[in-house]
Design an enzyme around this catalytic site. Structure first.
Site, mmCIF file in Angstrom:
data_model
loop_
_atom_site.group_PDB
_atom_site.id
_atom_site.type_symbol
_atom_site.label_atom_id
_atom_site.label_comp_id
_atom_site.label_asym_id
_atom_site.label_seq_id
_atom_site.Cartn_x
_atom_site.Cartn_y
_atom_site.Cartn_z
ATOM 1 N N GLU A 1 42.273 16.036 66.446
ATOM 2 C CA GLU A 1 41.416 14.850 66.417
ATOM 3 C C GLU A 1 42.053 13.862 65.452
ATOM 4 O OE1 GLU A 1 39.101 14.278 68.391
ATOM 5 O OE2 GLU A 1 38.817 16.269 69.252
ATOM 6 N N CYS B 1 37.118 7.100 61.983
ATOM 7 C CA CYS B 1 38.179 7.100 62.993
ATOM 8 C C CYS B 1 37.773 6.403 64.282
ATOM 9 C CB CYS B 1 38.641 8.526 63.284
ATOM 10 S SG CYS B 1 37.314 9.630 63.802
#
Length: 458
Positions: free
Chosen positions: A212, A246
Site C-alpha cells: 500500500e 495517502c
C-alpha cells in the site's frame, strides 16, 4: 541481526504448523483480544497519537473506530468467509457426480509493517484481516511515532500469546533484519521507495506481498460542480492529518469558468475549519518531522500563494496553503506532496486533463466533482487509479465493502472486508470426485475416441 527475531518467527511458525490458527475459535479469540486492547486503552491510544504529532480528537478516534468496525465485520461474517465455495465445473463432470470447490486457507506467519500517518489504523487493519484469515502476525509499527510504537510494545504481550501476535519496534536496521526472514506473507504500507526494498527482499523467498503505497492524487472540479460542496470536501480531505494522508487530494484541476470562484470558496472553507491562524487550531495536526516540514515548505511558491504560506520547521508546522494558479511544472506537481500545500490548476477541456493525467504514474486515489454524468463516466473510464469518490473525497477508505489498495506505482493488492480476507488467504482449488467414479484420460490412446474422452471437460 535477523537472529534477534528468529526466535519469535520460529515460535509462530511452529504454532502455525500445528493447524491451531486455522480454527474458527482461534480466529474469533484473536479478534476479541484486539478489540479489548483497543477499548481498554482508548484514552492512552489517543494520547499517544497526540503526543507523536498532534493528531486532533476526531482523527484520534477515527484510528480506533475503523479497526473496531473491521473486527466487527470479520466476527459477524467469519462463518461465511471460511466456508468452502462451490464453483461451476463442466456439465460432463458434474453429471458424473464430481464437484468443484475453493477453500480459503491461511498463508502462515505474516509480517505487517505500518506507516506513521495512521500508526494504529494502518497497522491493525491489515493485522485484523490476517488474523481473521488464520495467520499469526508479527507487527512492525513506525519508529517515527515513538509513543504509539511504545504502547504497542507494552500492550501486545499483555493481550496476545507471542506465537499468535508479536511486535517488533525499531527503525531501518530492525526492518532490514526482519525482511531477511522467510515470511509466508508480507503486508507493507508506506512509501514507494521502501516498498521496492520490501518487494526485493520478498523475492528472495518468493513471499507474496501487498504493498500500500501512494501517489499524487488528482481531483477535478468541472463547471457543473457544486462549488460549496467541493470546497468543503477538499479543504478537509487535503488538510486532515496535515495533508499526510495517502489518499488526500494532491492537486485540483478546476474549469477556468469557475476557477476563481472555487478558489475563493476553498479559501473560506479552510479558514472556517482551521481559523485565521491554523497553528492555534486543535483540529490541525503537525508534520511528522522537521525534514518533512522543510520538504513540504520548499514546494510553496510565494507569488502563487493565495492562502497560507507560513512554515515553522522547528515546530513541524506548515500552514494550509493554496497555490493558484499553478501549472504542471510547479515544484508541488513533481511528486506526492504529502503535506498541506495544494496546487490548483485551471483547465478548459477535460480531455486535455485526462490526456495529461494518463502520462502520470497511476495514483492511489482520484476524485471528481461534477453534475455531468458523461464527464464523470469519461473520467472514471479513462483513468486508472486505486479507488476514489464522485462528489466526495477520502471517504471510500471508510467502507469495508470497497476493496482498498493501489495500482502500479501506488501499490499492489487490495484489502478491507471480504477482499482483505481473500487477499490474506490462499485459494485452494479442488476437484472432488466420488470414490467409484473414474474419468478416462489415460493412455494408451490408440484406438480410443479422443473426442469422447475430452467431452466431459467441454
Amino acid at each position: 541481526m535477523s537472529h534477534a527475531f528468529q526466535a519469535v518467527f520460529d515460535r509462530q511458525k511452529a504454532a502455525f504448523m500445528t493447524d491451531r490458527t486455522k480454527s474458527r475459535d482461534w480466529r474469533l479469540d484473536q479478534l476479541a483480544r484486539m478489540e479489548r486492547m483497543l477499548l481498554d486503552h482508548q484514552k492512552r491510544w489517543c494520547a499517544a497519537l497526540h503526543q507523536d504529532f498532534g493528531k486532533p480528537p476526531f482523527e484520534q478516534l477515527f484510528e480506533i473506530t475503523v479497526p473496531m468496525g473491521n473486527i466487527a465485520f470479520y466476527r459477524d461474517n467469519l462463518d461465511l468467509l471460511m466456508a468452502p465455495e462451490a464453483v461451476m465445473i463442466p456439465d460432463g463432470l458434474a453429471k458424473r457426480g464430481l464437484r468443484g470447490e475453493v477453500r480459503k486457507e491461511p498463508y502462515g506467519v505474516t509480517l505487517v509493517v505500518g506507516p506513521f500517518n495512521a500508526p494504529i489504523l494502518l497497522l491493525l487493519d491489515p493485522a485484523v484481516a490476517a488474523l481473521a484469515a488464520g495467520n499469526p502476525v508479527i507487527l512492525k509499527p513506525a519508529n517515527t511515532t515513538p509513543a504509539t510504537a511504545a504502547l504497542f510494545a507494552e500492550l501486545i504481550p499483555q493481550y496476545f500469546a507471542p506465537e499468535d501476535v508479536a511486535v517488533v519496534t525499531g527503525g531501518r536496521q530492525e526492518i532490514s533484519a526482519l525482511l531477511e526472514l522467510p515470511f509466508d506473507f508480507i503486508f507493507f504500507t508506506g512509501s514507494a521507495s521502501v516498498g521496492k526494498v520490501v518487494m526485493r527482499a520478498a523475492a528472495e523467498h518468493l513471499t507474496p506481498v501487498i504493498l500500500e503505497l501512494g501517489g499524487q492524487n488528482p481531483t477535478v472540479v468541472d463547471e457543473t460542480a457544486d462549488l460549496d460542496r467541493a470546497a468543503n470536501a477538499i479543504a478537509w480531505g487535503h488538510n486532515a492529518i496535515s495533508g499526510q494522508w495517502c489518499i488526500a487530494p494532491g492537486f485540483v484541476c478546476v474549469h477556468t469558468s469557475v476557477a476563481d470562484a472555487f478558489v475563493e470558496k476553498l479559501s473560506a472553507s479552510v479558514t472556517r475549519m482551521y481559523g485565521a491562524d491554523p497553528s492555534q487550531s486543535p483540529d490541525f495536526a503537525r508534520m511528522i518531522s522537521e525534514k518533512d516540514t522543510a520538504r513540504v515548505a520548499s514546494y510553496i511558491v510565494p507569488k502563487k500563494t493565495v492562502l497560507g504560506g507560513r512554515a515553522d520547521v522547528s515546530a513541524c508546522y506548515v500552514e494550509p496553503t493554496l497555490l493558484y494558479p499553478s501549472d504542471w511544472t510547479d515544484p508541488a506537481m513533481q511528486q506526492e506532496v504529502f503535506g498541506p500545500v495544494l496546487p490548483i490548476l485551471r483547465y478548459s477541456d477535460i480531455q486535455d486533463v485526462i490526456t495529461r493525467l494518463k502520462t502520470f504514474e497511476k495514483p492511489l486515489a482520484a476524485y471528481i466533482f461534477s453534475r455531468d454524468e458523461a464527464t464523470i463516466e469519461r473520467f472514471l473510464h479513462s483513468l486508472s487509479f486505486g479507488g476514489g469518490c464522485v462528489n466526495l473525497v477520502n471517504l471510500h477508505c471508510w467502507i469495508s465493502a470497497l476493496p482498498f489498495g493501489g495500482v502500479g506505482s501506488s501499490g499492489m493488492g487490495k484489502y478491507y472486508g471480504k477482499a482483505g480476507f481473500d487477499a490474506l488467504s490462499n485459494a485452494k482449488s479442488l476437484l472432488l470426485s466420488p470414490a467409484d467414479i473414474s474419468v478416462d484420460v489415460y493412455p494408451p490412446y490408440q484406438g480410443k475416441d479422443i473426442d469422447a474422452m475430452l467431452d466431459p471437460f467441454s
